[in-house]
Structure formats: C-alpha cells, structure tokens
Scaffold this motif. Structure first.
Motif, PDB file in Angstrom:
ATOM      1  N   UNK A  22     -15.647   3.832  55.433  1.00  0.00           N
ATOM      2  CA  UNK A  22     -16.377   2.593  55.172  1.00  0.00           C
ATOM      3  C   UNK A  22     -17.489   2.499  56.216  1.00  0.00           C
ATOM      4  N   UNK A  23     -18.718   2.541  55.744  1.00  0.00           N
ATOM      5  CA  UNK A  23     -19.876   2.434  56.640  1.00  0.00           C
ATOM      6  C   UNK A  23     -20.328   0.983  56.704  1.00  0.00           C
ATOM      7  N   UNK A  24     -20.405   0.466  57.914  1.00  0.00           N
ATOM      8  CA  UNK A  24     -20.761  -0.940  58.109  1.00  0.00           C
ATOM      9  C   UNK A  24     -22.178  -1.066  58.661  1.00  0.00           C
ATOM     10  N   UNK A  25     -22.876  -2.102  58.239  1.00  0.00           N
ATOM     11  CA  UNK A  25     -24.217  -2.373  58.755  1.00  0.00           C
ATOM     12  C   UNK A  25     -24.496  -3.863  58.656  1.00  0.00           C
ATOM     13  N   UNK A  30     -18.429  -3.491  66.301  1.00  0.00           N
ATOM     14  CA  UNK A  30     -17.420  -3.430  67.360  1.00  0.00           C
ATOM     15  C   UNK A  30     -16.846  -4.796  67.724  1.00  0.00           C
ATOM     16  N   UNK A  31     -17.422  -5.865  67.204  1.00  0.00           N
ATOM     17  CA  UNK A  31     -16.929  -7.216  67.494  1.00  0.00           C
ATOM     18  C   UNK A  31     -15.885  -7.703  66.492  1.00  0.00           C
ATOM     19  N   UNK A  32     -15.681  -6.965  65.417  1.00  0.00           N
ATOM     20  CA  UNK A  32     -14.872  -7.474  64.313  1.00  0.00           C
ATOM     21  C   UNK A  32     -13.672  -6.592  63.990  1.00  0.00           C
ATOM     22  N   UNK A  33     -12.548  -7.241  63.676  1.00  0.00           N
ATOM     23  CA  UNK A  33     -11.419  -6.553  63.096  1.00  0.00           C
ATOM     24  C   UNK A  33     -11.734  -6.219  61.638  1.00  0.00           C
ATOM     25  N   UNK A  34     -11.017  -5.219  61.120  1.00  0.00           N
ATOM     26  CA  UNK A  34     -11.265  -4.771  59.754  1.00  0.00           C
ATOM     27  C   UNK A  34      -9.945  -4.543  59.027  1.00  0.00           C
ATOM     28  N   UNK A  74     -16.406   2.890  66.569  1.00  0.00           N
ATOM     29  CA  UNK A  74     -17.372   1.811  66.798  1.00  0.00           C
ATOM     30  C   UNK A  74     -18.766   2.340  67.110  1.00  0.00           C
ATOM     31  N   UNK A  75     -18.858   3.528  67.661  1.00  0.00           N
ATOM     32  CA  UNK A  75     -20.173   4.109  67.961  1.00  0.00           C
ATOM     33  C   UNK A  75     -20.914   4.468  66.680  1.00  0.00           C
ATOM     34  N   UNK A  76     -20.147   4.746  65.622  1.00  0.00           N
ATOM     35  CA  UNK A  76     -20.762   5.137  64.350  1.00  0.00           C
ATOM     36  C   UNK A  76     -20.626   4.052  63.289  1.00  0.00           C
TER      37      UNK A  76
END
Lengths: 120, 107
Positions: A22-25, A30-34, A74-76
């Motif tokens: 899952x790609x996030x934008x 890094x601030x959010x749980x998933x 989180x880096x990606x």
C-alpha cells in the motif's frame, strides 16, 4: 490529497504466499497507524491487522494470526502484508486504511483495494 | 473478541424517510472507539461517524450517531437517493471488529 494505493493482488494457489503493498501519499505517513481490512466476494468487512506508527504495536485477527505479517517502511511511505499458507477462505479484496489521528479513532481514509484469489 | 450485531439486515425505505440502524455489542465498548461506515457497490467504505456521535469531515448533518455501552444507533434523518448503500459499525481496541452490515435499499 490523501491517497492510498494497494498493489500486489492476483491469483495464488492454496498454500502459496503473496505480499501486497500500500503506497501512501498526501500525508505524513510516519505519524499514522494503519490497518488492513478484507472483504470476501459478496460478504462484509473483516479487520485483518493493525500496525502503529512506529511498528511498536501490531495486532492480528485470529483468522490470520501466524500466517500473515504486517509491516511498514516509513522512509518509503509504504505498508505491507505478507500472506503465507494461503487458503481459499482468504480470497477477498484487501483494503489498506489509515487510522485517524487523535480523537478520530477510526479508518478515515481507504485505498481502492486489491483482489486476492486463492484457488488451484 | 467483541461481536457486533447489526439490525435489521435489510431496511427497505423510500427517499425522504428516516432510517434507524442498530449496532449491539457483545460487551461494553468505549464510545471513543465506535465508528460507522457507508459502502456502495464496487467502492471502498467511507467513514461517516467516529467516537459514536461525531460526523467525519464532509458528512451531511442528516447522518447522526448515538449510543453508549453495548447499544449504538446510526440515524439518517431523511434519506437521499445517494444514501442507499450498506452500513457497517466498527469497534476497536486491541482487536477490531465490524458488524455484519445493514443494507438500506429503495422500497
């Protein structure tokens, strides 16, 4: 604009493995749980797994515990679900969903889903 | 594991009517962790209500949530054509669960 895009779905044989991503934008990932949520064809929603923002807390539904592994980079800005020992009953659309921050303790944004079919 | 039971399974109503959907938990749920979603065919769910009674961003005020403990309700005051869909309640803590859904269909 918050976007979540799943990929990696497809057809896999029983007992096989698959990794979905899952790609996030559009937000500070890094601030959010998933979470991962799945939906078998014609059925309701089933929560699969949760991962906190720094991966300290990880939970699984009993139906996938020991077979599925959730992780994130989180880096990606990416979320993953490694699925092993797949069964026919794992056939479903798999959604990634963000957990809202603070008082918005719910899945406030969802991807469009990726279909995984487990069949011989 | 907390089980959420939604009723009715299907609600047949006409546009303009009021819809009342129930979600009952097998044990007490914190109101802070009870949400409602709407899902239309072929689409991802959309968050409507969080913390039992707070509307998510952009959700019309005809949608309202209430309840506490083991009994929660989603009310749609006047059904619009776009409101005919399936609705799910959700609770979470260490484990997350969804109800089985209530389908609101056009009568």
């Amino acid at each position: 604009e918050v976007q979540l895009v799943e990929s990696g779905g497809g057809l896999v044989k029983p007992g096989g493995s698959l990794r979905v991503s899952c790609a996030a934008s559009g937000f500070t990932f890094s601030d959010f749980s998933m979470t991962w949520v799945r939906q078998a064809p014609g059925k309701g929603l089933e929560w699969v797994s949760f991962i906190s923002s720094t991966s300290i807390y990880i939970y699984y539904a009993d139906s996938v515990k020991g077979r599925f592994t959730i992780s994130r980079d989180n880096a990606k800005n990416s979320l993953f679900l490694q699925m092993n020992s797949l069964r026919a009953e794992d056939t479903a659309v798999y959604f990634c969903a963000r957990v809202g921050w603070g008082v918005v303790a719910a899945n406030d944004y969802w991807g469009q889903g990726t279909l995984i079919t487990v069949s011989s | 594991e907390i089980v959420l039971t939604q009723s009715p399974g299907t609600l047949s109503l006409s546009p303009g009517e009021r819809a009342t959907l129930s979600c009952r938990a097998s044990q007490s749920v914190s109101s802070s962790f009870l949400a409602w979603y709407q899902q239309k065919p072929g689409q991802a769910p959309r968050l409507l209500i969080y913390a039992a009674s707070s509307r998510a961003t952009g959700i019309p005020d005809r949608f309202s949530g209430s309840g506490s403990g083991t009994d929660f309700t989603l009310t749609i005051s006047r059904l619009e054509p776009e409101d005919f869909a399936v609705y799910y309640c959700q609770q979470f803590g260490r484990s997350w669960t969804f109800g089985q859904g209530t389908k609101v269909e056009i009568k």
